[in-house]
Write an enzyme that holds these catalytic residues in place. Structure first.
Site, mmCIF file in Angstrom:
data_model
loop_
_atom_site.group_PDB
_atom_site.id
_atom_site.type_symbol
_atom_site.label_atom_id
_atom_site.label_comp_id
_atom_site.label_asym_id
_atom_site.label_seq_id
_atom_site.Cartn_x
_atom_site.Cartn_y
_atom_site.Cartn_z
ATOM 1 N N HIS A 244 5.944 5.466 -1.604
ATOM 2 C CA HIS A 244 5.659 6.254 -0.077
ATOM 3 C C HIS A 244 7.106 6.051 0.820
ATOM 4 C CE1 HIS A 244 5.377 1.317 0.764
ATOM 5 N NE2 HIS A 244 6.549 1.783 0.528
ATOM 6 N N ASN A 245 6.941 7.351 1.764
ATOM 7 C CA ASN A 245 7.972 7.417 2.619
ATOM 8 C C ASN A 245 9.362 8.121 1.834
ATOM 9 O OD1 ASN A 245 6.553 5.190 4.046
ATOM 10 N ND2 ASN A 245 7.337 6.750 5.603
#
Length: 350
Positions: A244-245
């Site tokens: 994620h991210n």
């Protein structure tokens, strides 16, 4: 391979190479250098593989400039500035056309009433497209794909069978997602609580820009907030994990089974070789190269080359890697000097 015959002269003109040997030698297909026969074309792109020219039966061989002087007995050579590019051009000439995808929605597909389709879209058997999705012109969605709520897919993108794109994620134009790719599964986020591990909501999306190719069974997790971002022209191999991210810069290459932990930022033109790992919350500058199986635990500046675990510069790695042999040589020299000193002492006592 399609049924096609080309002469060495025609091929040389096609790849803008310099022909050495007979121009009328006929080629009907391409092959690897070890298996090629007299009516086939192959390539040798590096002088260190010069020995392969001695045993090959290939009728025409694309070679680099360092091999321009090799024998043309029983074969023709075509000297190319970029052998890999030239070979890809020839392969494209002989390659069969890929299977045709017919426009339309297969009867077994499940498509929400408000899905917006562009022109010439193909949806395969048992695919599912949820409410609010927008599918661009010429998109091809293979059998068994799942397209979640409010997903947007750009013109000309191809999803091979069993690709999953979860809700609200976006895919750009002319992308290729190979079988088993999962875009937008939850990021791996948990915090310790009194009752054990508590799941952290993953409320962001995945944004994939134009001309991205993603290999089979690769996963790209949705962001905890904001977006996980794969920028344009990135090429990702099979079985890669992107957390994620993460942000991956334009034209970067991620080779099989490498993994990038959450919130890492990868610059433009970065190469991560097979099974490389990148720690979370660090930055790799533009043009960084990470060797296979290396583990990067700290940020790297633009242009750095890292290898080993923990990853270090080439100079640091070679210094550490060669230390045992250097020590052994020094120890041998020390013993020789000690022996000479003892011999001198003995001679002085006489």
């Amino acid at each position: 391979m399609k049924h096609l015959s080309l002469t060495a002269g025609q091929i040389a003109e096609m790849v803008k190479g310099t022909l050495k040997g007979a121009a009328d030698r006929v080629i009907t297909s391409v092959s690897g250098i070890k298996d090629a026969k007299a009516d086939q074309l192959s390539f040798v792109g590096n002088k260190k593989y010069q020995h392969q020219l001695e045993s090959t039966e290939a009728g025409v061989v694309l070679v680099c400039a360092d091999l321009a002087g090799e024998s043309t007995e029983n074969r023709s050579l075509i000297v190319c500035e970029n052998v890999d590019h030239a070979f890809a051009t020839v392969v494209g000439m002989f390659a069969e056309e890929p299977p045709a995808w017919e426009a339309g929605v297969h009867p077994s597909a499940v498509v929400a009433a408000d899905v917006k389709f562009g022109e010439g879209v193909s949806v395969g058997a048992n695919a599912v497209i949820e409410a609010g999705a927008e599918i661009g012109n010429g998109v091809r969605i293979g059998a068994g794909c799942y397209i979640g709520h409010q997903v947007k897919i750009g013109d000309g993108t191809m999803l091979y069978p069993n690709v999953t794109v979860m809700y609200r994620c976006t895919i750009g134009r002319k992308c290729i997602l190979h079988p088993g790719v999962v875009i937008g599964g939850d990021g791996f986020g948990f915090i310790p609580g009194k009752q054990g591990l508590v799941k952290v909501p993953q409320t962001g999306i995945v944004q994939i820009d134009d001309d991205v190719e993603i290999g089979a069974n690769t996963t790209v997790d949705r962001a905890r907030f904001g977006k996980t971002w794969i920028k344009s022209n990135v090429k990702i191999d099979n079985q890669v994990m992107i957390a994620h991210n993460v942000v991956i810069g334009e034209s970067s290459i991620l080779v099989a089974q490498c993994g990038i932990a959450g919130s890492a930022e990868i610059g433009r033109g970065v190469v991560l070789a097979a099974k490389a790992g990148v720690n979370g919350h660090i930055t790799l500058g533009d043009g960084v190269q990470v060797a296979g199986t290396s583990g990067v635990v700290k940020s790297l500046p633009a242009g750095a080359i890292a290898l080993g675990t923990p990853a270090e510069s080439q100079r640091e790695f070679m210094a550490r890697f060669t230390l045992p042999s250097r020590f052994e040589k020094l120890n041998t020299k020390f013993k020789e000097l000690t022996r000479e000193v003892e011999e001198l002492k003995a001679a002085l006592k006489k």
